[in-house]
Design an enzyme around this catalytic site. Structure first.
Site, PDB file in Angstrom:
ATOM      1  N   CYS A 424       0.805  -1.218   0.000  1.00  0.00           N
ATOM      2  CA  CYS A 424       0.000   0.000   0.000  1.00  0.00           C
ATOM      3  C   CYS A 424       0.841   1.273   0.000  1.00  0.00           C
ATOM      4  O   CYS A 424       0.482   2.247  -0.653  1.00  0.00           O
ATOM      5  CB  CYS A 424      -0.971  -0.002   1.159  1.00  0.00           C
ATOM      6  SG  CYS A 424      -0.188  -0.337   2.741  1.00  0.00           S
ATOM      7  N   HIS A 468      -2.025   0.158   7.117  1.00  0.00           N
ATOM      8  CA  HIS A 468      -2.405   0.544   5.765  1.00  0.00           C
ATOM      9  C   HIS A 468      -2.000   1.995   5.521  1.00  0.00           C
ATOM     10  O   HIS A 468      -1.782   2.741   6.471  1.00  0.00           O
ATOM     11  CB  HIS A 468      -3.938   0.386   5.631  1.00  0.00           C
ATOM     12  CG  HIS A 468      -4.408   0.453   4.199  1.00  0.00           C
ATOM     13  ND1 HIS A 468      -3.786  -0.194   3.162  1.00  0.00           N
ATOM     14  CD2 HIS A 468      -5.478   1.091   3.648  1.00  0.00           C
ATOM     15  CE1 HIS A 468      -4.445   0.051   2.036  1.00  0.00           C
ATOM     16  NE2 HIS A 468      -5.472   0.838   2.311  1.00  0.00           N
ATOM     17  N   ASP A 484      -8.067   5.607  -2.264  1.00  0.00           N
ATOM     18  CA  ASP A 484      -7.229   4.477  -1.854  1.00  0.00           C
ATOM     19  C   ASP A 484      -6.760   3.722  -3.078  1.00  0.00           C
ATOM     20  O   ASP A 484      -7.487   2.922  -3.648  1.00  0.00           O
ATOM     21  CB  ASP A 484      -8.010   3.542  -0.932  1.00  0.00           C
ATOM     22  CG  ASP A 484      -7.112   2.478  -0.313  1.00  0.00           C
ATOM     23  OD1 ASP A 484      -5.936   2.360  -0.739  1.00  0.00           O
ATOM     24  OD2 ASP A 484      -7.571   1.764   0.590  1.00  0.00           O
TER      25      ASP A 484
END
Lengths: 677, 305, 319
Positions: A424, A468, A484
């Site tokens: 991520c 994350h 995202d």
């Protein structure tokens, strides 16, 4: 020299066990040789007890004491502070065994034992540790009972039995005191426990760091929602924002230079700054209210859904919609939050904010810059531009993996155009770079996503592997909006969690074999259970602070003031202590008697109560004779009783329940006849 | 059977006047197949009691008056050389009878005493390597003068243990004594008695005694009596397990006399004194109460802890 | 002021725990107070409480509450241990004034529970520790100082117990209405103050002790061990006591009037010494005091009777 005090033989076992068991937890935290000292002292004492050795001389004892103190100093570099102090205490506790000259010394050992036992809680706070301490407490108390019974008639197992009973009897009162006694703020500040490195989010982020974190199963925090929990995809636990980028590493920006200025931070006390008042006015449904119980992180920031409001003491809010605590979280910490996810965030940006969120180091990632500028000019709006990037990420051969390859100087370039394998942080970093490159204010947000529900405790567990990173971009008219990029690459990461996402990407999970083990129902259940116990333990014992106390007392008493608390304490004392006292004092019969034996003693009690002198050796028929002299009518009733008693107890056909009841009725007849006179 | 028992009891009591309690104990002792020791002054009816018992149960009766110059052979018998057959044969002593009255047993030497007591215990006599069983049933009723009298050899404790009970008769109550004086010779009365029971009946009765039910609570009571006698410090040494077995046996017999098929604490208490007192030697300065009474009052009938 | 206070306390105690030969310890008669160790224990609990606050450690705080609760429960257990005990006056073991005597106390578990580690003593005496089980009774002789002759009031019996934890002490002061006989302290020396027979013979014969040998009889408990025929015992003939006939002319009367030179109290003391002396020589002796005549006799019981008469002489406490 006076005769050496002999610990009664029946108390010796408990005494030795008490010393070893009370000292044991400290051996784990303190120097290892402390364990040797404990066992050695106990052994030595045992040999003295058996007459194999003499009591050590004064010089020997002093030398041992000196060596022990020196050893502690050598190990810790100090004699003060909780850890060294406790080790010192344990050492003294063990050595005191070699100094048992009088009963008083034995008393001192026991008191030290209680103290040493209590200090176990400086390091161990789990439910299991508490259980252990309770058991050892029984042993120490058994030793105390033993030395209070000098004659040789005592039996070791009677001591532990009584100790256990007394402790159980003490528990209700303990609970009452625990719930009602006020929690005062510390009288003086104590040096906090020495720091231990903790895994968790740090205040900066470089490629590969979050993926490292994702290898850890460790708990980050637990959440209990008061009502409905938001769907998994919406559970973005914001921890910090990274605004400064040096080409490789993202850092928290800005706060450093003007920390505590009211422009950026509102500590929750005093008059609120203007920006916060604005927020307050813009609050809008829906809301989520929840409690977070956070594991010690040794950081200041707290995790919450956007936009958080909290009234927990010590918790303030920062301008970038984050919660912060005034001091580091060095022990488990709980706070309550109400979040407004739909609330607009920052319609306007100050020039300073804007500059900060556009900052990029010159001379890095030229390929990305070129691509960004080209695509922006192709797109009609900022939104269309962002959408194009996300589509591209989803369409092209990008991989979501825990083992991204190493990157060189131009991290974003190499990632987007060469390796295309990342976690991520790679995606968040890349997207933010592309936004800033075309003058869209953007920042990386780090925190956790998702969380696993524990069906037992009705709470979510958020672990380190849920770490994350994502992106927030500021768009005119909308304020800060969350994007995202990971969701574009691996949608299942957001929908189902890390394991599923990795599986789909053909990559091995973090835990390997253990991971699969986790899926077995029994193991899973056990995991839930232990997690639940731990959570409940925290919630009701460790985390029962002044706030929780007030909440509970408000529930009970309606209003909390000293008078009411005093009254409640008194009432509780009466309710708890009186029945216990009655139980202890009025419990007359010795345990282990059969119903028939008890019946006989009841009859004897009855006759004695009527003033008859009856020695214990009297047999049923003699009773009749004795009563006949005083009260013939009662004697007749007694005759019936004694005949039946004899037959039932001594006859070849033992009596049943009905016979028991008949006997009891007959006894009542006797009583009436006796009283009638 | 129990009717015959009652009848025999009253027959004995009719001869031995005013001693129902002792008669009952003596009969219980026989039923329990135990030997009886009567300790009393001469002339209070020891011999009459023994004789009456023998008559009532139709037992073959023998009597030995012990003296200090007596030898074991005088009781057990001797091997006599028979010149006709050219072999020895045993000439049985007075012990070969069903009920032996051993009068004033403490007047004889320990050697003779122990010869008798060993025969009592083993119910057989061994002479010159030949063992001969004694008749069945076989009972010894021994009498003994109070130890304080001069010229006696008190029985050692180990020998005393072989008697199931020790009783003493004592002087009769005044009215009984008057009746006794008026009624003529008691021994004659005894000799005129008809047998009520046969020896086989006695054997059967003893079997019945063995079948009497003893509950766990009662065993517990007896055990606590034994334990107390050892622990209380009133006696030089406590009761042996053998004494406990004897106590249970006697209590069973007592229950049978009472017409019950189970033992109750009263049975134990009734035989406690006679069974225990000769086995317990009080320590100097101990309680003035009899050992039996002491145990009876101190040990709870029903377990209290 | 202190005397007044003590008087007032004694009166109060008397009202609260009146004298009786048999006293059952109950609510009215039992006092209870923490021991020094109990206070230390509470102090530790308080320290832990403060520690718990300062370290913001709920477990340490809970531990301190648990200790406090344990203390509270110990109150009931300690009280319970003493309550229900029944004390009875028993026999006595007299002694000489200025020495020690002892009184028997029977401790009875009135209820069917254990009463462990009870400590008993008379003021000025040594203490003894005992435990009584359910339905049990234990008798114990407790010594006490005898400051003067006569029947000595031992004052109140002290009974206390710290069982089970030693944190509290439950006690009672019980007047068992018990008296210990104190014989006059023997005053050695002088001529034998005897009349009857000839005095000089009394003295001469004293050592010989050779009255006419009459015969043997079986030993009975209570016979003087000095009279046992040990030689015969060694031969295995059992314990027998030698009997002597008292020579009529050798009977001695210990006579108050034979000691005109001494003050009354010393006369009694001198007489007491001669009682012991004559007893040692196995001589029969009687006692003549003004208004008291005890016929000559021998043996421990006789000696006791004579000593008792001496002990009580002139005190108006005869019984």
């Amino acid at each position: 020299m006076a005769r050496v005090y002999q610990v009664p033989r029946h108390a010796m076992l408990w005494m030795m066990l008490a010393v070893i068991l009370a000292g044991l937890p400290h051996v784990i935290t303190g120097p290892a040789w402390l364990g040797g000292l404990l066992v050695g002292a106990v052994l030595w004492r045992w040999l003295i007890h058996r007459g194999r050795l003499r009591m050590p001389r004064r010089a020997v004892r002093l030398a041992l004491l000196g060596a022990m103190v020196g050893g502690i100093f050598y190990h810790f570099g100090t004699l003060f502070g909780p850890t060294a102090g406790v080790s010192l205490l344990v050492g003294a506790f063990a050595l005191k065994l070699l100094e048992l000259f009088r009963l008083r010394d034995a008393y001192v050992v026991i008191v030290l034992g209680y103290f040493v036992l209590a200090t176990t809680f400086l390091h161990q706070r789990g439910a299991l540790a508490a259980l252990y301490v309770l058991v050892v407490l029984a042993v120490v108390t058994a030793a105390l009972i033993g030395i209070n019974q000098p004659e040789s008639g005592g039996r070791a197992r009677d001591h532990i039995k009584l100790a256990g009973v007394m402790l159980l009897q003490s528990l209700p009162l303990t609970v009452l005191l625990f719930l009602i006694m006020p929690r005062i703020a510390p009288l003086w500040s104590m040096e906090a426990d020495e720091s231990r490195a903790r895994t968790g989010m740090s205040d900066s982020m470089a490629p590969g760091e979050v993926s490292d974190l994702s290898q850890s199963d460790e708990l980050a925090f637990r959440v209990t929602f008061e009502d409905e929990a938001p769907p998994r995809a919406q559970r973005y636990w914001r921890g910090m924002t990274y605004t400064r980028f040096d080409g490789r590493r993202w850092r928290q920006g800005g706060l450093g230079e003007s920390w505590r200025t009211r422009d950026l931070f509102f500590p929750g006390r005093g008059s609120p700054p203007q920006w916060w008042e604005q927020w307050r006015d813009q609050r809008a449904r829906p809301t989520y209210t929840y409690q977070v119980v956070m594991e010690p992180s040794r950081r200041r920031w707290l995790y919450a859904l956007a936009v958080p409001f909290s009234e927990t003491e010590d918790v303030g809010v920062a301008r970038d919609f984050r919660l912060l605590r005034e001091k580091e979280i060095d022990s488990t910490f709980a706070y309550r939050v109400t979040s407004y996810p739909e609330m607009p965030r920052d319609y306007r940006l100050t020039e300073r904010q804007r500059q900060r969120n556009l900052q990029l180091p010159a001379g890095f990632n030229p390929r990305t810059r070129a691509r960004a500028e080209q695509w922006r000019s192709d797109a009609a709006t900022d939104q269309a531009y962002i959408q194009r990037i996300l589509d591209w990420l989803g369409r092209e051969q990008f991989y979501y993996t825990l083992q991204p390859p190493e990157l060189g100087r131009n991290t974003v370039d190499e990632f987007l155009f060469d390796t295309r394998r990342g976690f991520c942080e790679h995606y968040a970093s890349a997207l933010t770079f592309m936004l800033r490159a075309v003058d869209i204010p953007a920042r990386v947000v780090a925190g956790y996503h998702g969380g696993e529900a524990n069906p037992l405790g009705d709470h979510l567990r958020v672990r380190q592997r849920d770490a994350h990173a994502w992106v927030e971009a500021w768009l005119p008219g909308q304020g800060w909006v969350r994007f995202d990029p990971t969701a574009a690459v691996a949608p299942s990461r957001i929908e189902y969690g890390l394991d599923r996402a990795l599986e789909e990407q053909g990559s091995q999970g973090a835990g390997g074999v253990l991971d699969n083990l986790d899926q077995l129902p029994l193991i899973l259940q056990m995991g839930y259970l232990s997690d639940y116990v731990e959570f409940a333990w925290y919630k009701w014992v460790l985390g029962y602070d002044q706030g929780a106390r007030l909440e509970l007392l408000t529930d009970w008493l309606g209003k909390v003031n000293p008078v009411r608390v005093g009254l409640a304490l008194t009432a509780g004392l009466v309710i708890i202590v009186l029945p216990l006292a009655a139980w202890i004092l009025l419990q007359r019969r010795a345990p282990g008697l059969s119903v028939w034996q008890r019946e006989y003693w009841r009859m004897l009690d009855l006759l004695r109560g009527e003033g008859m002198r009856v020695h214990p050796g009297v047999a049923p028929r003699d009773l009749v004779e004795r009563v006949a002299r005083r009260n013939p009518s009662a004697a007749e009733a007694l005759q019936t009783w004694s005949r039946d008693y004899e037959r039932l107890v001594y006859g070849p056909h033992p009596g049943d329940r009905a016979a028991q009841q008949r006997l009891r009725r007959e006894r009542r007849v006797v009583r009436r006849a006796l009283r009638r006179r | 059977m129990s009717k015959a028992l009652r009848q025999s009891l009253s027959s004995v009591a009719g001869v031995v006047l005013g001693k129902e309690e002792q008669v009952r104990l003596a009969v219980a002792c026989l039923l329990a197949r135990g030997h009886l020791l009567i300790e009393d002054l001469p002339g209070v009816g020891k011999t009459t009691l023994a004789q009456t018992l023998a008559r009532v149960f139709s037992l073959q009766y023998g009597r030995v008056q012990f003296t200090s110059d007596m030898l074991p052979a005088d009781i057990l018998g001797v091997s006599v050389y028979d010149p006709d057959n050219r072999e020895f044969h045993l000439k049985e002593g007075p012990i070969f009878t069903q009920l032996l009255l051993a009068d004033e047993i403490n007047r004889t030497t320990p050697k003779t005493q122990s010869a008798l007591l060993e025969a009592m215990e083993e119910r057989q006599v061994t002479l010159d390597g030949v063992t001969r069983p004694l008749p069945d049933p076989f009972f010894v009723v021994a009498t003994q003068n109070p130890v304080t009298q001069t010229g006696t050899f008190p029985l050692p404790e180990s020998q005393l243990d072989r008697f199931l009970m020790r009783i003493s008769l004592g002087y009769p109550a005044p009215e009984m004594e008057r009746e006794l004086l008026a009624g003529g010779d008691r021994r004659e009365a005894a000799e005129q008695l008809e047998g009520v029971l046969q020896p086989q009946d006695l054997v059967k009765l003893s079997r019945a005694v063995e079948k009497v039910h003893v509950s766990a609570d009662l065993v517990d009571y007896v055990q606590r009596i034994l334990e107390y006698s050892r622990a209380c410090g009133e006696f030089v040494s406590g009761l042996s397990p053998r004494a406990g077995l004897g106590l249970l046996r006697a209590a069973r017999a007592w229950a049978v006399l009472d017409g019950r098929d189970y033992v109750i604490p009263e049975d134990v208490q009734a035989v406690l004194g006679p069974v225990c007192e000769h086995r317990l030697q009080p320590v100097a300065g101990g309680s003035a109460l009899g050992a039996g009474q002491q145990l009876l009052e101190a040990v709870p009938v029903v377990r209290g802890s | 002021m202190r005397a007044r206070l003590r008087q007032w306390y004694a009166r109060w105690l008397r009202r609260r725990i009146p004298p009786a030969q048999r006293v059952a310890l109950d609510r009215r008669r039992i006092f209870i107070f923490p021991t020094g160790y109990g206070f230390l224990f509470l102090a530790i609990a308080a320290m832990l409480f403060i520690g718990g606050i300062n370290y913001e450690n709920n477990l340490i705080m809970a531990f301190s509450f648990l200790l406090t609760s344990l203390f509270v429960m110990a109150i009931f257990h300690t009280y319970r241990n003493l309550s229900g005990v029944v004390l009875r006056a028993g026999g006595q073991e007299p002694g000489f004034a200025g020495g020690r005597g002892s009184l028997e106390v029977v401790v009875d578990a009135g209820d069917r529970r254990w009463h462990r580690s009870l400590w008993l003593r008379w003021p000025g005496g040594h203490q003894r520790e005992l435990s009584v089980g359910p339905g049990e009774e234990i008798s114990t002789l407790l010594d006490l100082p005898l400051p003067r002759r006569g029947r000595v009031d031992p004052n109140r019996l002290r009974i206390h117990s710290r069982y089970p934890l030693g944190l509290l002490r439950a006690w009672s002061l019980v007047d068992l209405d018990h008296r210990c006989l104190a014989w006059p302290r023997p005053l050695p020396g002088g001529a034998c103050p005897a009349s009857g027979g000839s005095t000089d013979q009394g003295q001469r014969n004293a050592d010989a002790g050779s009255d006419d040998f009459r015969g043997l009889r079986a030993y009975v408990r209570g016979d003087s061990l000095r009279l046992v025929d040990w030689k015969a015992y060694a031969r295995g003939q059992g314990l027998n006591t030698k009997l002597f006939s008292d020579p009529v002319e050798g009977r001695r009367w210990l006579d108050w009037d034979q000691l005109p030179e001494l003050a009354p109290e010393y006369r009694l003391q001198r007489l007491a010494w001669w009682v012991l002396e004559l007893d040692r020589q196995n001589t029969a002796y009687g006692l003549l005091l003004p208004g008291v005549v005890l016929d000559p006799g021998q043996g421990p019981n006789h000696r006791r009777a004579i000593l008792e008469a001496l002990a009580l002489y002139g005190l108006g406490e005869g019984d």
